[in-house]
Write a protein that holds these residues in place. Structure first.
Motif, PDB file in Angstrom:
ATOM      1  N   MET A  85      66.779 138.181  47.050  1.00  0.00           N
ATOM      2  CA  MET A  85      66.996 138.639  45.677  1.00  0.00           C
ATOM      3  C   MET A  85      66.941 140.157  45.575  1.00  0.00           C
ATOM      4  SD  MET A  85      67.016 138.168  42.310  1.00  0.00           S
ATOM      5  CE  MET A  85      66.823 139.769  41.622  1.00  0.00           C
ATOM      6  N   SER A  86      65.894 140.757  46.149  1.00  0.00           N
ATOM      7  CA  SER A  86      65.777 142.205  46.016  1.00  0.00           C
ATOM      8  C   SER A  86      64.802 142.783  47.035  1.00  0.00           C
ATOM      9  CB  SER A  86      65.317 142.582  44.600  1.00  0.00           C
ATOM     10  OG  SER A  86      64.003 142.105  44.360  1.00  0.00           O
ATOM     11  N   SER A  87      64.972 144.071  47.267  1.00  0.00           N
ATOM     12  CA  SER A  87      64.040 144.871  48.064  1.00  0.00           C
ATOM     13  C   SER A  87      63.640 146.046  47.195  1.00  0.00           C
ATOM     14  CB  SER A  87      64.715 145.382  49.340  1.00  0.00           C
ATOM     15  OG  SER A  87      65.052 144.309  50.182  1.00  0.00           O
ATOM     16  N   GLY A  88      62.384 146.391  47.236  1.00  0.00           N
ATOM     17  CA  GLY A  88      61.906 147.448  46.350  1.00  0.00           C
ATOM     18  C   GLY A  88      61.090 148.498  47.057  1.00  0.00           C
ATOM     19  N   GLY A  89      60.019 148.879  46.409  1.00  0.00           N
ATOM     20  CA  GLY A  89      59.149 149.918  46.926  1.00  0.00           C
ATOM     21  C   GLY A  89      57.853 149.341  47.462  1.00  0.00           C
ATOM     22  N   ILE A  90      56.882 150.175  47.561  1.00  0.00           N
ATOM     23  CA  ILE A  90      55.589 149.797  48.129  1.00  0.00           C
ATOM     24  C   ILE A  90      54.836 148.830  47.214  1.00  0.00           C
ATOM     25  CG2 ILE A  90      53.320 150.679  48.841  1.00  0.00           C
ATOM     26  CD1 ILE A  90      54.818 153.324  49.545  1.00  0.00           C
ATOM     27  N   THR A  91      54.997 148.993  45.898  1.00  0.00           N
ATOM     28  CA  THR A  91      54.194 148.199  44.968  1.00  0.00           C
ATOM     29  C   THR A  91      54.992 147.249  44.088  1.00  0.00           C
ATOM     30  OG1 THR A  91      54.274 149.980  43.339  1.00  0.00           O
ATOM     31  CG2 THR A  91      52.384 149.946  44.846  1.00  0.00           C
ATOM     32  N   GLY A  92      56.297 147.134  44.312  1.00  0.00           N
ATOM     33  CA  GLY A  92      57.046 146.213  43.474  1.00  0.00           C
ATOM     34  C   GLY A  92      58.520 146.197  43.795  1.00  0.00           C
ATOM     35  N   THR A  93      59.199 145.203  43.214  1.00  0.00           N
ATOM     36  CA  THR A  93      60.646 145.078  43.333  1.00  0.00           C
ATOM     37  C   THR A  93      61.176 144.411  42.075  1.00  0.00           C
ATOM     38  OG1 THR A  93      62.445 144.388  44.817  1.00  0.00           O
ATOM     39  CG2 THR A  93      60.616 142.837  44.531  1.00  0.00           C
ATOM     40  N   VAL A  94      62.443 144.596  41.802  1.00  0.00           N
ATOM     41  CA  VAL A  94      63.072 144.051  40.599  1.00  0.00           C
ATOM     42  C   VAL A  94      63.374 142.570  40.813  1.00  0.00           C
ATOM     43  CG1 VAL A  94      65.110 144.161  39.116  1.00  0.00           C
ATOM     44  CG2 VAL A  94      64.074 146.267  39.990  1.00  0.00           C
ATOM     45  N   VAL A  95      63.055 141.763  39.813  1.00  0.00           N
ATOM     46  CA  VAL A  95      63.361 140.333  39.852  1.00  0.00           C
ATOM     47  C   VAL A  95      64.220 140.018  38.631  1.00  0.00           C
ATOM     48  CG1 VAL A  95      62.425 138.004  39.845  1.00  0.00           C
ATOM     49  CG2 VAL A  95      61.198 139.831  41.044  1.00  0.00           C
ATOM     50  N   GLU A 144      49.182 140.299  37.514  1.00  0.00           N
ATOM     51  CA  GLU A 144      49.622 139.787  36.214  1.00  0.00           C
ATOM     52  C   GLU A 144      51.145 139.712  36.159  1.00  0.00           C
ATOM     53  OE1 GLU A 144      48.118 138.274  33.618  1.00  0.00           O
ATOM     54  OE2 GLU A 144      46.438 138.317  35.006  1.00  0.00           O
ATOM     55  N   VAL A 145      51.821 140.690  36.757  1.00  0.00           N
ATOM     56  CA  VAL A 145      53.287 140.673  36.804  1.00  0.00           C
ATOM     57  C   VAL A 145      53.771 139.464  37.601  1.00  0.00           C
ATOM     58  CG1 VAL A 145      55.338 141.917  37.617  1.00  0.00           C
ATOM     59  CG2 VAL A 145      53.493 143.160  36.482  1.00  0.00           C
ATOM     60  N   ASP A 146      53.107 139.166  38.725  1.00  0.00           N
ATOM     61  CA  ASP A 146      53.459 137.986  39.529  1.00  0.00           C
ATOM     62  C   ASP A 146      53.325 136.718  38.701  1.00  0.00           C
ATOM     63  OD1 ASP A 146      53.805 139.636  41.760  1.00  0.00           O
ATOM     64  OD2 ASP A 146      51.807 139.200  42.573  1.00  0.00           O
ATOM     65  N   LYS A 147      52.254 136.615  37.936  1.00  0.00           N
ATOM     66  CA  LYS A 147      52.019 135.431  37.104  1.00  0.00           C
ATOM     67  C   LYS A 147      53.060 135.320  35.987  1.00  0.00           C
ATOM     68  CE  LYS A 147      47.050 135.627  37.954  1.00  0.00           C
ATOM     69  NZ  LYS A 147      45.747 135.985  37.372  1.00  0.00           N
ATOM     70  N   GLN A 148      53.394 136.444  35.373  1.00  0.00           N
ATOM     71  CA  GLN A 148      54.363 136.440  34.275  1.00  0.00           C
ATOM     72  C   GLN A 148      55.757 136.058  34.757  1.00  0.00           C
ATOM     73  OE1 GLN A 148      54.045 140.339  32.536  1.00  0.00           O
ATOM     74  NE2 GLN A 148      51.996 139.966  31.738  1.00  0.00           N
ATOM     75  N   ILE A 149      56.187 136.613  35.889  1.00  0.00           N
ATOM     76  CA  ILE A 149      57.533 136.304  36.385  1.00  0.00           C
ATOM     77  C   ILE A 149      57.611 134.844  36.824  1.00  0.00           C
ATOM     78  CG2 ILE A 149      57.324 137.006  38.816  1.00  0.00           C
ATOM     79  CD1 ILE A 149      60.288 137.792  36.536  1.00  0.00           C
TER      80      ILE A 149
END
Length: 156
Positions: free
Chosen positions: A74-84, A116-121
């Motif tokens: 789906m995506s590759s991002g940075g050290i602390t996150g990626t777009v979903v 929290e972002v992991d849980k929300q997505i």
């Protein structure tokens, strides 16, 4: 006043094709029986040189028999996150004729705790899947040594 050229442009649209091609026989597709099986498949398909460098989000697409139709990066991002982008996840699932999916991403930090972002997505993807009759079976957070399964922990 409209000219003849303006009136004819309405029928000049792009053709959309839904195509899923595979060279893997149905009997040779990996069979998913547990989160450990998902983790083992994920590790085999993750680049060991980047798993601790930047975050990636992948989707395991499954048929009715829990056989793997494919893995969508789906995506590759940075050290602390990626777009979903949820729309892209379900575009891939529908194109592959998947009835279930398992989402997975790595934490370059080595931490297996869900943010929290992991849980929300996860919640958003599960709800979107319910509308389309495409079941979200699990969400794995992986590191080179271990994994966290939302399903195993009752967080799904």
């Amino acid at each position: 006043m409209e000219t003849k050229n303006t009136q004819q442009k309405w029928n000049q649209v792009a053709e959309i094709k839904l195509v899923y091609k595979t060279k893997v026989k149905a009997s040779e597709r990996p069979y998913i029986t547990s989160s450990k099986a998902v983790y083992n498949l994920a590790i085999q398909n993750w680049n060991p040189d980047t798993i601790e460098f930047f975050e990636q989000f992948k989707v395991l697409l499954l048929n009715q028999s829990n056989r793997v139709l494919g893995i969508y990066e789906m995506s590759s991002g940075g050290i602390t996150g990626t777009v979903v982008d949820i729309r892209m996840i379900f575009a891939a699932a529908i194109k592959a004729n998947a009835v279930a999916l398992i989402i997975m991403h790595n934490h370059p930090s080595g931490q297996l705790k869900a943010s929290e972002v992991d849980k929300q997505i996860t919640k958003k993807i599960k709800e979107a899947g319910q509308l389309l009759d495409i079941k979200l079976l699990d969400h794995l957070i992986i590191t080179p040594e271990n994994y966290y399964s939302f399903a195993d922990e009752g967080a799904l």
